[in-house]
Scaffold this motif. Structure first.
Motif, PDB file in Angstrom:
ATOM      1  N   SER A  31     103.125  45.128  11.174  1.00 26.98           N
ATOM      2  CA  SER A  31     104.268  44.217  11.104  1.00 26.98           C
ATOM      3  C   SER A  31     104.114  43.194   9.990  1.00 26.98           C
ATOM      4  O   SER A  31     104.988  42.336   9.819  1.00 26.98           O
ATOM      5  CB  SER A  31     104.436  43.470  12.432  1.00 26.98           C
ATOM      6  OG  SER A  31     104.660  44.351  13.489  1.00 26.98           O
ATOM      7  N   TYR A  32     103.017  43.287   9.233  1.00 28.48           N
ATOM      8  CA  TYR A  32     102.698  42.267   8.253  1.00 28.48           C
ATOM      9  C   TYR A  32     102.563  42.852   6.850  1.00 28.48           C
ATOM     10  O   TYR A  32     101.825  43.818   6.649  1.00 28.48           O
ATOM     11  CB  TYR A  32     101.388  41.568   8.616  1.00 28.48           C
ATOM     12  CG  TYR A  32     101.468  40.761   9.888  1.00 28.48           C
ATOM     13  CD1 TYR A  32     101.285  41.364  11.125  1.00 28.48           C
ATOM     14  CD2 TYR A  32     101.746  39.402   9.848  1.00 28.48           C
ATOM     15  CE1 TYR A  32     101.388  40.634  12.295  1.00 28.48           C
ATOM     16  CE2 TYR A  32     101.840  38.653  11.013  1.00 28.48           C
ATOM     17  CZ  TYR A  32     101.658  39.282  12.237  1.00 28.48           C
ATOM     18  OH  TYR A  32     101.759  38.550  13.384  1.00 28.48           O
ATOM     19  N   ALA A  33     103.238  42.230   5.901  1.00 25.32           N
ATOM     20  CA  ALA A  33     102.935  42.486   4.499  1.00 25.32           C
ATOM     21  C   ALA A  33     101.640  41.756   4.173  1.00 25.32           C
ATOM     22  O   ALA A  33     101.318  40.734   4.783  1.00 25.32           O
ATOM     23  CB  ALA A  33     104.069  41.990   3.613  1.00 25.32           C
ATOM     24  N   MET A  34     100.897  42.297   3.219  1.00 23.74           N
ATOM     25  CA  MET A  34      99.581  41.755   2.933  1.00 23.74           C
ATOM     26  C   MET A  34      99.394  41.531   1.440  1.00 23.74           C
ATOM     27  O   MET A  34      99.998  42.223   0.616  1.00 23.74           O
ATOM     28  CB  MET A  34      98.513  42.735   3.415  1.00 23.74           C
ATOM     29  CG  MET A  34      97.146  42.124   3.637  1.00 23.74           C
ATOM     30  SD  MET A  34      95.926  43.410   3.958  1.00 23.74           S
ATOM     31  CE  MET A  34      95.501  43.838   2.296  1.00 23.74           C
ATOM     32  N   GLY A  35      98.547  40.567   1.138  1.00 23.07           N
ATOM     33  CA  GLY A  35      98.248  40.310  -0.268  1.00 23.07           C
ATOM     34  C   GLY A  35      96.805  39.890  -0.452  1.00 23.07           C
ATOM     35  O   GLY A  35      96.119  39.516   0.502  1.00 23.07           O
ATOM     36  N   TRP A  36      96.349  39.975  -1.694  1.00 21.61           N
ATOM     37  CA  TRP A  36      95.038  39.483  -2.079  1.00 21.61           C
ATOM     38  C   TRP A  36      95.214  38.437  -3.171  1.00 21.61           C
ATOM     39  O   TRP A  36      95.998  38.637  -4.111  1.00 21.61           O
ATOM     40  CB  TRP A  36      94.150  40.609  -2.603  1.00 21.61           C
ATOM     41  CG  TRP A  36      93.652  41.545  -1.558  1.00 21.61           C
ATOM     42  CD1 TRP A  36      94.223  42.722  -1.157  1.00 21.61           C
ATOM     43  CD2 TRP A  36      92.469  41.403  -0.769  1.00 21.61           C
ATOM     44  NE1 TRP A  36      93.473  43.306  -0.176  1.00 21.61           N
ATOM     45  CE2 TRP A  36      92.383  42.517   0.089  1.00 21.61           C
ATOM     46  CE3 TRP A  36      91.448  40.439  -0.698  1.00 21.61           C
ATOM     47  CZ2 TRP A  36      91.348  42.707   0.990  1.00 21.61           C
ATOM     48  CZ3 TRP A  36      90.412  40.619   0.204  1.00 21.61           C
ATOM     49  CH2 TRP A  36      90.368  41.744   1.031  1.00 21.61           C
ATOM     50  N   TYR A  95      90.618  36.119  -1.302  1.00 20.93           N
ATOM     51  CA  TYR A  95      91.240  35.868  -0.009  1.00 20.93           C
ATOM     52  C   TYR A  95      92.288  36.931   0.288  1.00 20.93           C
ATOM     53  O   TYR A  95      93.056  37.309  -0.599  1.00 20.93           O
ATOM     54  CB  TYR A  95      91.941  34.514   0.002  1.00 20.93           C
ATOM     55  CG  TYR A  95      91.052  33.332  -0.258  1.00 20.93           C
ATOM     56  CD1 TYR A  95      90.822  32.867  -1.555  1.00 20.93           C
ATOM     57  CD2 TYR A  95      90.446  32.652   0.801  1.00 20.93           C
ATOM     58  CE1 TYR A  95      90.012  31.774  -1.791  1.00 20.93           C
ATOM     59  CE2 TYR A  95      89.635  31.548   0.570  1.00 20.93           C
ATOM     60  CZ  TYR A  95      89.424  31.126  -0.726  1.00 20.93           C
ATOM     61  OH  TYR A  95      88.619  30.035  -0.946  1.00 20.93           O
ATOM     62  N   CYS A  96      92.350  37.380   1.523  1.00 25.70           N
ATOM     63  CA  CYS A  96      93.490  38.192   1.922  1.00 25.70           C
ATOM     64  C   CYS A  96      94.462  37.301   2.706  1.00 25.70           C
ATOM     65  O   CYS A  96      94.065  36.283   3.292  1.00 25.70           O
ATOM     66  CB  CYS A  96      93.080  39.407   2.741  1.00 25.70           C
ATOM     67  SG  CYS A  96      92.364  39.075   4.348  1.00 25.70           S
ATOM     68  N   ALA A  97      95.702  37.688   2.665  1.00 22.98           N
ATOM     69  CA  ALA A  97      96.753  36.913   3.305  1.00 22.98           C
ATOM     70  C   ALA A  97      97.772  37.867   3.920  1.00 22.98           C
ATOM     71  O   ALA A  97      97.900  39.016   3.472  1.00 22.98           O
ATOM     72  CB  ALA A  97      97.421  35.993   2.288  1.00 22.98           C
ATOM     73  N   ALA A  98      98.505  37.383   4.912  1.00 26.84           N
ATOM     74  CA  ALA A  98      99.501  38.222   5.585  1.00 26.84           C
ATOM     75  C   ALA A  98     100.704  37.385   5.988  1.00 26.84           C
ATOM     76  O   ALA A  98     100.603  36.163   6.185  1.00 26.84           O
ATOM     77  CB  ALA A  98      98.888  38.875   6.824  1.00 26.84           C
TER      78      ALA A  98
END
Length: 127
Positions: A31-36, A95-98
């Motif tokens: 359910s989450y888009a993710m980024g670095w 860092y990863c993020a969501a």
């Protein structure tokens, strides 16, 4: 909510490779888009790569395009950043993020668009 934990950082020589992992717990990872993102000492946090919630859409910063590959395994609730041909200028905390997302193809490249962050993992590339 989702909790994110990065791993896989370390010290590597220039030209080497590392694979970062971002393990997610809590609600359904797909359910989450993710980024670095990454942040070097004395510099602002910068975007590295992003992936849509089902993995069909990806985007890279010009500085890493052709060297890094973002992916995710929603069964394992884990995101990845494969980093190849590493350069000393890649040295940073990564860092990863969501963020929650309904659209299957959307991804985000601005840090303020993300709601959840991991604690970061250090990547050091020696020359």
């Amino acid at each position: 909510q989702v909790q994110l934990v990065e791993s896989g950082g370390g010290l590597v020589q220039a030209g080497g490779s590392l694979r970062l992992s971002c393990a997610a717990s809590g609600r359904t990872f797909n359910s989450y888009a993710m980024g670095w993102f990454r942040q070097a000492p004395g510099k602002e946090r910068e975007f590295v790569s992003a992936i849509s919630r089902l993995g069909g859409g990806t985007y890279y910063a010009d500085s890493v395009k052709g060297r890094f590959i973002i992916s995710r395994d929603n069964v394992k609730n884990t995101g990845y950043l494969q980093m190849n041909s590493l350069k000393p200028e890649d040295t940073s905390i990564y860092y990863c993020a969501a963020r929650g997302e309904y659209s299957t193809g959307r991804y985000y490249i601005a840090d303020y668009e993300y709601d959840y962050w991991g604690q970061g993992t250090q990547v050091t590339v020696s020359s």
